[in-house]
Motif scaffolding. Sequence first.
Motif, PDB file in Angstrom:
ATOM      1  N   GLY A  25     -39.288 -56.811 -15.376  1.00  0.00           N
ATOM      2  CA  GLY A  25     -39.570 -57.045 -16.785  1.00  0.00           C
ATOM      3  C   GLY A  25     -41.026 -57.315 -17.079  1.00  0.00           C
ATOM      4  O   GLY A  25     -41.407 -57.451 -18.245  1.00  0.00           O
ATOM      5  N   VAL A  26     -41.848 -57.391 -16.039  1.00  0.00           N
ATOM      6  CA  VAL A  26     -43.286 -57.594 -16.225  1.00  0.00           C
ATOM      7  C   VAL A  26     -43.996 -56.264 -16.033  1.00  0.00           C
ATOM      8  O   VAL A  26     -44.058 -55.729 -14.924  1.00  0.00           O
ATOM      9  CB  VAL A  26     -43.840 -58.647 -15.243  1.00  0.00           C
ATOM     10  CG1 VAL A  26     -45.368 -58.718 -15.343  1.00  0.00           C
ATOM     11  CG2 VAL A  26     -43.233 -60.014 -15.531  1.00  0.00           C
ATOM     12  N   GLY A  27     -44.501 -55.714 -17.141  1.00  0.00           N
ATOM     13  CA  GLY A  27     -45.296 -54.495 -17.093  1.00  0.00           C
ATOM     14  C   GLY A  27     -46.771 -54.841 -17.079  1.00  0.00           C
ATOM     15  O   GLY A  27     -47.165 -56.015 -17.044  1.00  0.00           O
ATOM     16  N   ILE A  28     -47.608 -53.826 -17.181  1.00  0.00           N
ATOM     17  CA  ILE A  28     -49.047 -54.050 -17.038  1.00  0.00           C
ATOM     18  C   ILE A  28     -49.612 -54.899 -18.176  1.00  0.00           C
ATOM     19  O   ILE A  28     -50.524 -55.706 -17.957  1.00  0.00           O
ATOM     20  CB  ILE A  28     -49.805 -52.704 -16.924  1.00  0.00           C
ATOM     21  CG1 ILE A  28     -51.268 -52.938 -16.568  1.00  0.00           C
ATOM     22  CG2 ILE A  28     -49.650 -51.887 -18.192  1.00  0.00           C
ATOM     23  CD1 ILE A  28     -51.502 -53.682 -15.262  1.00  0.00           C
ATOM     24  N   LYS A  29     -49.049 -54.776 -19.387  1.00  0.00           N
ATOM     25  CA  LYS A  29     -49.570 -55.592 -20.485  1.00  0.00           C
ATOM     26  C   LYS A  29     -49.252 -57.064 -20.268  1.00  0.00           C
ATOM     27  O   LYS A  29     -50.122 -57.933 -20.433  1.00  0.00           O
ATOM     28  CB  LYS A  29     -49.008 -55.124 -21.813  1.00  0.00           C
ATOM     29  CG  LYS A  29     -49.516 -55.955 -22.994  1.00  0.00           C
ATOM     30  CD  LYS A  29     -49.050 -55.392 -24.311  1.00  0.00           C
ATOM     31  CE  LYS A  29     -49.500 -56.303 -25.450  1.00  0.00           C
ATOM     32  NZ  LYS A  29     -48.452 -57.151 -25.970  1.00  0.00           N
ATOM     33  N   VAL A  30     -47.997 -57.385 -19.924  1.00  0.00           N
ATOM     34  CA  VAL A  30     -47.608 -58.776 -19.686  1.00  0.00           C
ATOM     35  C   VAL A  30     -48.389 -59.338 -18.503  1.00  0.00           C
ATOM     36  O   VAL A  30     -48.863 -60.479 -18.537  1.00  0.00           O
ATOM     37  CB  VAL A  30     -46.092 -58.890 -19.455  1.00  0.00           C
ATOM     38  CG1 VAL A  30     -45.718 -60.289 -18.975  1.00  0.00           C
ATOM     39  CG2 VAL A  30     -45.344 -58.553 -20.737  1.00  0.00           C
ATOM     40  N   ALA A  31     -48.528 -58.538 -17.440  1.00  0.00           N
ATOM     41  CA  ALA A  31     -49.276 -58.992 -16.265  1.00  0.00           C
ATOM     42  C   ALA A  31     -50.735 -59.265 -16.619  1.00  0.00           C
ATOM     43  O   ALA A  31     -51.320 -60.269 -16.181  1.00  0.00           O
ATOM     44  CB  ALA A  31     -49.182 -57.957 -15.152  1.00  0.00           C
ATOM     45  N   SER A  32     -51.331 -58.388 -17.417  1.00  0.00           N
ATOM     46  CA  SER A  32     -52.736 -58.563 -17.797  1.00  0.00           C
ATOM     47  C   SER A  32     -52.923 -59.780 -18.691  1.00  0.00           C
ATOM     48  O   SER A  32     -53.906 -60.523 -18.549  1.00  0.00           O
ATOM     49  CB  SER A  32     -53.249 -57.304 -18.495  1.00  0.00           C
ATOM     50  OG  SER A  32     -53.212 -56.189 -17.644  1.00  0.00           O
ATOM     51  N   CYS A  33     -51.990 -59.997 -19.622  1.00  0.00           N
ATOM     52  CA  CYS A  33     -52.063 -61.182 -20.484  1.00  0.00           C
ATOM     53  C   CYS A  33     -51.938 -62.456 -19.656  1.00  0.00           C
ATOM     54  O   CYS A  33     -52.685 -63.427 -19.858  1.00  0.00           O
ATOM     55  CB  CYS A  33     -50.953 -61.142 -21.536  1.00  0.00           C
ATOM     56  SG  CYS A  33     -51.228 -59.974 -22.876  1.00  0.00           S
ATOM     57  N   THR A  34     -51.005 -62.458 -18.704  1.00  0.00           N
ATOM     58  CA  THR A  34     -50.825 -63.618 -17.845  1.00  0.00           C
ATOM     59  C   THR A  34     -52.074 -63.879 -17.022  1.00  0.00           C
ATOM     60  O   THR A  34     -52.511 -65.027 -16.857  1.00  0.00           O
ATOM     61  CB  THR A  34     -49.616 -63.415 -16.920  1.00  0.00           C
ATOM     62  OG1 THR A  34     -48.441 -63.164 -17.716  1.00  0.00           O
ATOM     63  CG2 THR A  34     -49.384 -64.631 -16.038  1.00  0.00           C
ATOM     64  N   ALA A  35     -52.668 -62.805 -16.503  1.00  0.00           N
ATOM     65  CA  ALA A  35     -53.867 -62.943 -15.677  1.00  0.00           C
ATOM     66  C   ALA A  35     -55.054 -63.456 -16.489  1.00  0.00           C
ATOM     67  O   ALA A  35     -55.802 -64.329 -16.031  1.00  0.00           O
ATOM     68  CB  ALA A  35     -54.206 -61.600 -15.033  1.00  0.00           C
ATOM     69  N   LEU A  36     -55.223 -62.936 -17.692  1.00  0.00           N
ATOM     70  CA  LEU A  36     -56.360 -63.337 -18.522  1.00  0.00           C
ATOM     71  C   LEU A  36     -56.188 -64.747 -19.072  1.00  0.00           C
ATOM     72  O   LEU A  36     -57.081 -65.590 -18.959  1.00  0.00           O
ATOM     73  CB  LEU A  36     -56.541 -62.345 -19.678  1.00  0.00           C
ATOM     74  CG  LEU A  36     -57.629 -62.690 -20.712  1.00  0.00           C
ATOM     75  CD1 LEU A  36     -58.996 -62.841 -20.057  1.00  0.00           C
ATOM     76  CD2 LEU A  36     -57.670 -61.614 -21.809  1.00  0.00           C
ATOM     77  N   PHE A  37     -55.028 -65.024 -19.651  1.00  0.00           N
ATOM     78  CA  PHE A  37     -54.837 -66.291 -20.358  1.00  0.00           C
ATOM     79  C   PHE A  37     -54.267 -67.407 -19.485  1.00  0.00           C
ATOM     80  O   PHE A  37     -54.364 -68.573 -19.854  1.00  0.00           O
ATOM     81  CB  PHE A  37     -53.946 -66.067 -21.579  1.00  0.00           C
ATOM     82  CG  PHE A  37     -54.477 -65.022 -22.518  1.00  0.00           C
ATOM     83  CD1 PHE A  37     -55.771 -65.086 -22.993  1.00  0.00           C
ATOM     84  CD2 PHE A  37     -53.687 -63.949 -22.918  1.00  0.00           C
ATOM     85  CE1 PHE A  37     -56.280 -64.123 -23.844  1.00  0.00           C
ATOM     86  CE2 PHE A  37     -54.180 -62.975 -23.779  1.00  0.00           C
ATOM     87  CZ  PHE A  37     -55.476 -63.059 -24.246  1.00  0.00           C
ATOM     88  N   GLY A  38     -53.688 -67.044 -18.334  1.00  0.00           N
ATOM     89  CA  GLY A  38     -53.152 -68.049 -17.433  1.00  0.00           C
ATOM     90  C   GLY A  38     -54.002 -68.287 -16.203  1.00  0.00           C
ATOM     91  O   GLY A  38     -53.992 -69.381 -15.642  1.00  0.00           O
ATOM     92  N   PHE A  39     -54.731 -67.249 -15.779  1.00  0.00           N
ATOM     93  CA  PHE A  39     -55.575 -67.368 -14.588  1.00  0.00           C
ATOM     94  C   PHE A  39     -57.061 -67.206 -14.908  1.00  0.00           C
ATOM     95  O   PHE A  39     -57.888 -67.226 -14.002  1.00  0.00           O
ATOM     96  CB  PHE A  39     -55.162 -66.321 -13.548  1.00  0.00           C
ATOM     97  CG  PHE A  39     -53.811 -66.571 -12.923  1.00  0.00           C
ATOM     98  CD1 PHE A  39     -53.695 -67.329 -11.759  1.00  0.00           C
ATOM     99  CD2 PHE A  39     -52.656 -66.038 -13.487  1.00  0.00           C
ATOM    100  CE1 PHE A  39     -52.450 -67.548 -11.179  1.00  0.00           C
ATOM    101  CE2 PHE A  39     -51.409 -66.255 -12.912  1.00  0.00           C
ATOM    102  CZ  PHE A  39     -51.303 -67.022 -11.749  1.00  0.00           C
ATOM    103  N   HIS A  40     -57.380 -66.999 -16.175  1.00  0.00           N
ATOM    104  CA  HIS A  40     -58.774 -66.902 -16.633  1.00  0.00           C
ATOM    105  C   HIS A  40     -59.515 -65.756 -15.947  1.00  0.00           C
ATOM    106  O   HIS A  40     -60.684 -65.880 -15.581  1.00  0.00           O
ATOM    107  CB  HIS A  40     -59.502 -68.227 -16.394  1.00  0.00           C
ATOM    108  CG  HIS A  40     -60.466 -68.576 -17.488  1.00  0.00           C
ATOM    109  ND1 HIS A  40     -60.078 -68.891 -18.777  1.00  0.00           N
ATOM    110  CD2 HIS A  40     -61.813 -68.670 -17.495  1.00  0.00           C
ATOM    111  CE1 HIS A  40     -61.130 -69.166 -19.513  1.00  0.00           C
ATOM    112  NE2 HIS A  40     -62.202 -69.030 -18.758  1.00  0.00           N
TER     113      HIS A  40
END
Length: 302
Positions: free
Chosen positions: A228-243
């Motif tokens: 259920g995690v595609g590239i958009k969700v993964a990128s959002c998580t990486a940017l906003f959760g991992f800076h």
Amino acid sequence: MLHLTIKDFDLTAIAESGQCFRMTSVGTIEKEYPVYKIVALGKCLLISRDPKGDTDTYLASCTESEWEEYYKHYFDLTTDYECYRSYADPSDEFLKTCMEYGTGIRILNQEPWEMLISFIISQRKSVPAIRTTVEKLCALSGEECFIDSSEWHTLAPEIPERIYFYPFPDAGTLAGFDVEEIGSTGTGYRTGYIMEAARKVTTGEIDLSALAETPDEALLEELLKIHGVGIKVASCTALFGFHRLSLCPEDVWMKRVKEQFYSGSWPESYKPVLGVLQQYMFYYARLEHEKDKIKRTGRENQ
């Protein structure tokens, strides 16, 4: 109530830039200055422009030690965002306009687990619907907390004297709920995705703490292993959760911007801080009146 001076900081721009779903306006001081409620780090903060000060003065509901220990980092206030804006090509009039329009946006330092679940929920949902589901999911834990907001009530009567909130549930808590309980929050088809993410994090199959030390591509690769995690969700998580500031989540608006203003490919010189630059573009293109200048081309898939 804490009095602060903060440069290059715009609460509304941050709240409306698509990176946080638990930062909402709960009242207005003197019909002009919105008061934002922020639930993060297991705490609740009220913050607003100071009506008696200039544009760089703010009021906050925390103590000075809490501000120094938690919120300066949360708001990324030790970073000079002019350095990021300096990556813009001087001839790029579109980006220049976006940066002027969105000056004061900062990339919040948010918890990776909360970002992962929040952006799984965000798929094909409006922002109000995302916020509603996130709040219901938090309430499942039953861990109700409150802050004394009586001082704020005197400034904006619509703010109650106590504000109640629920911290974001950890993976173990979510893993303990069944399909019906999680589904009751409005997660829909995303219910299974949330349950799998909770299971993988709880069992250690996905170690979010360890991922903080991995390169960008390896981080994305691990996140993409979650159903259920595609590239958009993964990128959002990486940017906003991992800076990870070089990563650029692309929704329909950012795809339009890339096609219309950059011939379908981001400039190489922008890539080290593309995640920051895209926030200025996103805020300008999608959430304000200027969005009408962005051509509506292509399929509108999230």
